[in-house]
Write a protein that holds these residues in place. Structure first.
Motif, PDB file in Angstrom:
ATOM      1  N   CYS A 155       0.830  -1.209   0.000  1.00 10.66           N
ATOM      2  CA  CYS A 155       0.000   0.000   0.000  1.00 10.66           C
ATOM      3  C   CYS A 155       0.865   1.261   0.000  1.00 10.66           C
ATOM      4  O   CYS A 155       0.539   2.256  -0.661  1.00 10.66           O
ATOM      5  CB  CYS A 155      -0.932  -0.010   1.204  1.00 10.66           C
ATOM      6  SG  CYS A 155      -2.266  -1.232   1.095  1.00 10.66           S
ATOM      7  N   THR A 178      -4.239  -1.922 -16.069  1.00 15.09           N
ATOM      8  CA  THR A 178      -3.301  -0.832 -15.789  1.00 15.09           C
ATOM      9  C   THR A 178      -2.730  -0.241 -17.068  1.00 15.09           C
ATOM     10  O   THR A 178      -2.565   0.981 -17.190  1.00 15.09           O
ATOM     11  CB  THR A 178      -2.159  -1.342 -14.896  1.00 15.09           C
ATOM     12  OG1 THR A 178      -2.705  -1.886 -13.693  1.00 15.09           O
ATOM     13  CG2 THR A 178      -1.198  -0.219 -14.545  1.00 15.09           C
ATOM     14  N   TRP A 203      -6.207  -0.352  -0.708  1.00 14.93           N
ATOM     15  CA  TRP A 203      -5.123  -0.416  -1.692  1.00 14.93           C
ATOM     16  C   TRP A 203      -5.397   0.473  -2.897  1.00 14.93           C
ATOM     17  O   TRP A 203      -4.487   1.127  -3.416  1.00 14.93           O
ATOM     18  CB  TRP A 203      -4.944  -1.875  -2.113  1.00 14.93           C
ATOM     19  CG  TRP A 203      -4.008  -2.088  -3.254  1.00 14.93           C
ATOM     20  CD1 TRP A 203      -2.661  -1.907  -3.262  1.00 14.93           C
ATOM     21  CD2 TRP A 203      -4.347  -2.526  -4.570  1.00 14.93           C
ATOM     22  NE1 TRP A 203      -2.135  -2.209  -4.498  1.00 14.93           N
ATOM     23  CE2 TRP A 203      -3.153  -2.600  -5.311  1.00 14.93           C
ATOM     24  CE3 TRP A 203      -5.552  -2.886  -5.186  1.00 14.93           C
ATOM     25  CZ2 TRP A 203      -3.136  -3.002  -6.653  1.00 14.93           C
ATOM     26  CZ3 TRP A 203      -5.526  -3.291  -6.512  1.00 14.93           C
ATOM     27  CH2 TRP A 203      -4.325  -3.336  -7.232  1.00 14.93           C
ATOM     28  N   SER A 204      -6.647   0.523  -3.363  1.00 15.67           N
ATOM     29  CA  SER A 204      -6.977   1.294  -4.566  1.00 15.67           C
ATOM     30  C   SER A 204      -6.933   2.791  -4.331  1.00 15.67           C
ATOM     31  O   SER A 204      -6.981   3.566  -5.293  1.00 15.67           O
ATOM     32  CB  SER A 204      -8.367   0.903  -5.082  1.00 15.67           C
ATOM     33  OG  SER A 204      -9.371   1.286  -4.164  1.00 15.67           O
ATOM     34  N   THR A 252       2.208   1.585  -3.500  1.00 17.79           N
ATOM     35  CA  THR A 252       1.125   1.888  -4.425  1.00 17.79           C
ATOM     36  C   THR A 252       0.702   3.341  -4.313  1.00 17.79           C
ATOM     37  O   THR A 252       0.225   3.934  -5.282  1.00 17.79           O
ATOM     38  CB  THR A 252      -0.078   0.970  -4.148  1.00 17.79           C
ATOM     39  OG1 THR A 252       0.337  -0.389  -4.234  1.00 17.79           O
ATOM     40  CG2 THR A 252      -1.185   1.190  -5.161  1.00 17.79           C
ATOM     41  N   GLY A 289      -0.080  -5.926  -7.500  1.00 19.76           N
ATOM     42  CA  GLY A 289      -0.719  -5.852  -6.192  1.00 19.76           C
ATOM     43  C   GLY A 289      -2.026  -6.624  -6.150  1.00 19.76           C
ATOM     44  O   GLY A 289      -2.367  -7.236  -5.133  1.00 19.76           O
ATOM     45  N   PRO A 309       3.830  -2.217  -8.011  1.00 16.82           N
ATOM     46  CA  PRO A 309       2.810  -2.533  -6.998  1.00 16.82           C
ATOM     47  C   PRO A 309       1.397  -2.364  -7.505  1.00 16.82           C
ATOM     48  O   PRO A 309       0.475  -3.036  -7.024  1.00 16.82           O
ATOM     49  CB  PRO A 309       3.118  -1.552  -5.862  1.00 16.82           C
ATOM     50  CG  PRO A 309       3.883  -0.448  -6.504  1.00 16.82           C
ATOM     51  CD  PRO A 309       4.668  -1.068  -7.599  1.00 16.82           C
ATOM     52  N   ILE A 310       1.180  -1.485  -8.479  1.00 13.87           N
ATOM     53  CA  ILE A 310      -0.151  -1.323  -9.052  1.00 13.87           C
ATOM     54  C   ILE A 310      -0.483  -2.510  -9.943  1.00 13.87           C
ATOM     55  O   ILE A 310      -1.624  -2.983  -9.991  1.00 13.87           O
ATOM     56  CB  ILE A 310      -0.230  -0.009  -9.853  1.00 13.87           C
ATOM     57  CG1 ILE A 310       0.060   1.182  -8.942  1.00 13.87           C
ATOM     58  CG2 ILE A 310      -1.586   0.153 -10.513  1.00 13.87           C
ATOM     59  CD1 ILE A 310       0.130   2.508  -9.659  1.00 13.87           C
TER      60      ILE A 310
END
Length: 520
Positions: free
Chosen positions: A85, A459, A212-213, A88, A192, A188-189
């Motif tokens: 997190c 992404t 997380w988002s 991110t 994750g 990480p995006i």
């Protein structure tokens, strides 16, 4: 020699952990290994024949096997998720932190080269283009070598390239290093989502994904605020140094706190240990046929593209999220123009105008995180979870985006009190963050074992559109005006708003249609 179907076939016997919904495909045994001898073994037919190699399948001992990442303690999961997190949030923060200092960059390099405002602005958008290219190879690498080494290597490289930006001798070098920082910073995006699927059960996944988002949305919002004050105090190079130091903290945290969570890699480690300890080369995992490096990487490198172009769910929802994400970046790049020209705000005050969208994002995180966990339990029949149960919160929230765009555009155009357009951005932030949470969780649930590939497709599309749409923002407003220009965005988002209902109603039929079953 006969080989059990799970070991030889194209469909792995091991499936992604889904909490209490998981069905065990292997008979439970006291240990984490299952030994099976071939029925047509020559030794069985002829007692004097030499012993044939046995086939030994390494699997989890049961649904509650403590070595299974989803069964780890809360503390062990939390330390992994905390680092993810943090990173991110940090990497999207770096995407917009440069924006307030673009005039400084122009002045720095105008003595050595002809530097146009558009070219200096490219130092912001090139970072997002790195987000487009990075996922296409990071997701396959994570499915070949596991999550941990990809996280660690990318965290180190992200630190190095941010430091390189601080030392850039030319604008071309700065743009090149920013591109590489974006490519590795997108790690990480990109993967994750896969780690979420590894660690978090279906019943608790919504609230964790909600937190997380927030990184991809709150990072670009906080970036201009922090970058404006830091650039004013120390110059644009100090922004790079600050990002490099923050990235270094993330790299150290990754090396110390993170662990491998990808089930096929963990089982392969067990199989290697059994082969080394017993000298029997027959030990293999249930997905052993999938683990050859060339085969895994060759198939995984094209998997995000296959999902993107051949799966209607992935392609349509990725484009939908990408367009809304592009709108968000367009607003980010035009807020300084709007609030300077329409309301006479100074540079420091303009940074605070981004907080309206951040407040809306926070509201959606709280409401959406709770709803995405509670609604699936209510909608499930006989305890059967469907990925489409993640979409109901998005059905009304999708209409917040066009309403917020109309509200923001026309109130700013008519120069009403500054709080009125800010309230419009609260609605936009609420809708966009709910969109990212619900679609991200939907993709995790709908693509077990391949969440990283589905997330990579999402992404990549989101980043490409997010990089290109803002380039047209200034010319659009000059041609159409603030009110009608923003209304154009609003009408397009209104036309796409029914998509969450369409996939909630027909998503399962599309997913299970033989026409869209892709060989992974």
């Amino acid at each position: 020699m006969g080989v059990p179907e799970a070991a030889a076939g194209a469909q792995p016997a091991i499936s992604k952990e889904l909490g209490e919904d998981e069905k065990i495909t292997q008979k439970e045994t006291p240990s984490s290994t299952i030994k099976k001898e071939s029925l047509d073994s020559p030794h069985a037919a002829d007692p004097e024949a030499p012993p044939a190699p046995s086939t030994n399948i390494v699997d989890w001992s049961s649904a509650t096997d403590p070595s299974k990442p989803i069964n780890w303690s809360t503390r062990r999961k939390a330390k992994n998720m905390l680092i993810i997190c943090y990173c991110t949030f940090l990497t999207p923060l770096a995407s917009t932190m440069f924006a307030p200092s673009l005039p400084q960059i122009t002045r720095t390099f105008s003595t050595t080269t002809t530097t146009s405002p558009l070219l200096s602005s490219f130092t912001v958008s090139i970072y997002i283009l790195g987000y487009f290219f990075g996922p296409l190879f990071l997701a396959p690498l994570s499915e070949l070598y596991g999550r941990y080494p990809v996280y660690l290597v990318c965290a180190v490289l992200f630190t190095i390239f941010n430091i390189a930006c601080a030392l850039a001798p030319s604008l071309a070098a700065l743009i090149f290093f920013r591109f590489l920082a974006g490519a590795f910073g997108g790690c990480p995006i990109t993967i994750g989502a896969g780690t979420m699927g590894d660690l978090i059960s279906v019943g608790n996944r919504g609230k964790v994904v909600a937190v997380w988002s927030m990184g991809p949305l709150m990072g670009p919002i906080v970036g201009p605020i922090a970058g404006g004050y830091l650039g004013e105090a120390g110059g644009w190079r100090w922004i790079c140094w600050a990002l490099g130091m923050a990235a270094g903290v993330g790299a150290v945290g990754c090396a110390v706190a993170q662990e491998e969570t990808y089930a096929p890699v963990l089982l392969e480690r067990k199989a290697k240990k059994m082969r080394r300890d017993t000298g029997d080369e027959g030990w293999r995992t249930a997905v052993a046929g999938e683990r050859g490096a060339k085969r895994v990487f060759g198939r995984a490198i094209v998997r995000p593209l296959r999902l993107l172009f051949l799966s209607p769910i992935v392609s349509i929802l990725s484009v939908y999220q990408g367009v809304m994400y592009g709108y968000m970046y367009l607003l980010f790049t035009t807020f300084p123009l709007v609030f300077r020209d329409q309301y006479g705000f100074g540079m420091g005050t303009i940074g605070l105008t981004y907080l309206g969208m951040g407040f809306g994002s926070f509201l959606s995180m709280v409401t959406g995180g709770l709803a995405m966990d509670k609604l699936p339990r209510k909608l499930s029949v006989d305890g059967t979870h469907k990925p489409e149960h993640r979409l109901p919160p998005l059905i009304p929230a999708a209409f917040f985006i066009p309403v917020g765009l109309f509200w923001y555009g026309w109130s700013a155009d008519q120069k009403t009190h500054w709080i009125v357009p800010i309230l419009g951005t609260v609605m936009i932030g609420f809708g966009v963050n709910m969109l990212m949470m619900c679609i991200g969780t939907y993709f995790i649930d709908a693509h077990p074992l391949y969440e990283a590939s589905a997330s990579a497709a999402l992404t990549a599309v989101r980043s490409l559109i997010g990089a290109l749409v803002p380039l047209a923002g200034r010319s659009m407003y000059e041609a159409m005006g603030l009110g009608w220009g923003t209304s154009l965005l609003g009408f397009l988002s209104l036309a796409m708003a029914p998509l969450p209902w369409v996939f909630y109603r027909y998503g399962e039929r599309i997913r299970t249609n033989p026409r869209y079953q892709l060989a992974m």
